[in-house]
Design an enzyme around this catalytic site. Sequence first.
Site, PDB file in Angstrom:
ATOM      1  N   THR A 123       8.941   6.429   0.915  1.00  0.00           N
ATOM      2  CA  THR A 123       7.726   5.604   0.861  1.00  0.00           C
ATOM      3  C   THR A 123       7.773   4.493   1.895  1.00  0.00           C
ATOM      4  O   THR A 123       6.747   4.071   2.420  1.00  0.00           O
ATOM      5  CB  THR A 123       7.584   5.020  -0.563  1.00  0.00           C
ATOM      6  N   SER A 164      11.951  11.810  -0.570  1.00  0.00           N
ATOM      7  CA  SER A 164      13.334  12.030  -1.039  1.00  0.00           C
ATOM      8  C   SER A 164      13.407  12.895  -2.285  1.00  0.00           C
ATOM      9  O   SER A 164      14.489  13.334  -2.677  1.00  0.00           O
ATOM     10  CB  SER A 164      14.060  10.706  -1.253  1.00  0.00           C
ATOM     11  N   THR A 183      12.836   6.236  -2.665  1.00  0.00           N
ATOM     12  CA  THR A 183      13.434   5.657  -3.875  1.00  0.00           C
ATOM     13  C   THR A 183      13.806   6.723  -4.919  1.00  0.00           C
ATOM     14  O   THR A 183      14.638   6.476  -5.778  1.00  0.00           O
ATOM     15  CB  THR A 183      12.461   4.665  -4.554  1.00  0.00           C
ATOM     16  N   ASP A 184      13.176   7.909  -4.837  1.00  0.00           N
ATOM     17  CA  ASP A 184      13.299   8.869  -5.939  1.00  0.00           C
ATOM     18  C   ASP A 184      14.707   9.428  -6.149  1.00  0.00           C
ATOM     19  O   ASP A 184      15.084   9.738  -7.282  1.00  0.00           O
ATOM     20  CB  ASP A 184      12.316  10.031  -5.744  1.00  0.00           C
TER      21      ASP A 184
HETATM   22  N1  ASP Z   1       8.557   9.911  -3.374  1.00  0.00           N
HETATM   23  C1  ASP Z   1       9.055   8.809  -2.578  1.00  0.00           C
HETATM   24  C2  ASP Z   1      10.433   9.197  -2.060  1.00  0.00           C
HETATM   25  O1  ASP Z   1      11.371   9.159  -2.819  1.00  0.00           O
HETATM   26  C3  ASP Z   1       9.118   7.593  -3.402  1.00  0.00           C
HETATM   27  C4  ASP Z   1       9.626   6.369  -2.702  1.00  0.00           C
HETATM   28  O2  ASP Z   1      10.233   6.398  -1.658  1.00  0.00           O
HETATM   29  O3  ASP Z   1       9.401   5.283  -3.290  1.00  0.00           O
HETATM   30  O4  ASP Z   1      10.558   9.533  -0.910  1.00  0.00           O
END
Ligand code: ASP
Length: 312
Positions: free
Chosen positions: A16, A62, A95-96
């Site tokens: 993100t 991710s 973050t995932d």
């Molecule tokens: N779906 C995103 C990822 O993990 C979520 C994020 O980065 O906050 O790439």
Amino acid sequence: MSEFVKKVVIIGTGGTIAGNAASEKELVNYSAGEKKAAELLRGIPVPENIEIETIELCQIDSKDMTFAILKKMAMILNDLMGRDDVVGVVITHGTDTLEETGVFLNCTVVPTKPIVLTASMRPSTALSADGPLNLSDSIMVATSDHVGLFALINNTIYLAEEVIKSHTLKVDGFYAGEYGAIGHVYNSKVEFFRNVKHDQKMNVILDKLPDEDKSYPWVEIIYSDVSANGQLISLLVDNGVDGFIINGTGNGTVHHNILNALKAIDKTVPTVITTRVPTGRIMNDQYGLMISPYSHAAKARMWLILWLLNSR
Ligand code: ASP
């Protein structure tokens, strides 16, 4: 380059933090991993005598992280640990699955300088996007004299192997259970609350790791819940599963149907017990199952996969 100029290397992987949405107000619908690391650095202040080098490893969401990418990341980091001109490294990540990357790196890289995983909860196009400050703060940690594998989000520093995503949306979306944060960055000033010694949970020889995901062990997480039927155990064993994580209740207790199913396979498949409870270690080996250093199921799964490969 002056002999006093040192480098921080930014490894971009997407997430993100590199995500684009259609408008500044759009915080939820966006596409992760659109920007390169070099683009994320625009406008980010860099300390005097520090140069930034970027490595564009990948541009993914991710949730789609692969072992092949993680292996490459570890190889790059091991090279960077040996480079005299590099003082520290920052990895921009989604973050995932940050929590699993933290475990993978703990088991494959021995840090000799700061390595900081960072991310953001809002896309790069958002009003009050959190990525730029997280990146700037991470660069400050990377130039500090704290050696280790860290994660930085929302001004807060954690040990990368301990951090867990704890909110689906808010910028304060991570915690480290009862281990807690280990420091913070405010006004670009890095403060560690205590001295943390890197604790290597495994020393995986990278050459032992396959290049393709299909050659990694197949480890499944089985949830122990009300009226669990346990039939997945034998179905998966019949189909060639290599390991189980049993995500148990409380202090690692397991529904009797799952226990009976495990008994029926007679310990032929390595099985680790974890818990659905968000904090606390498992102090219970009443079933003779393996206990990993991680009681969090996704972290324990990563640990078991590496353990299986390392013991080959
Ligand atoms: N779906 C995103 C990822 O993990 C979520 C994020 O980065 O906050 O790439």
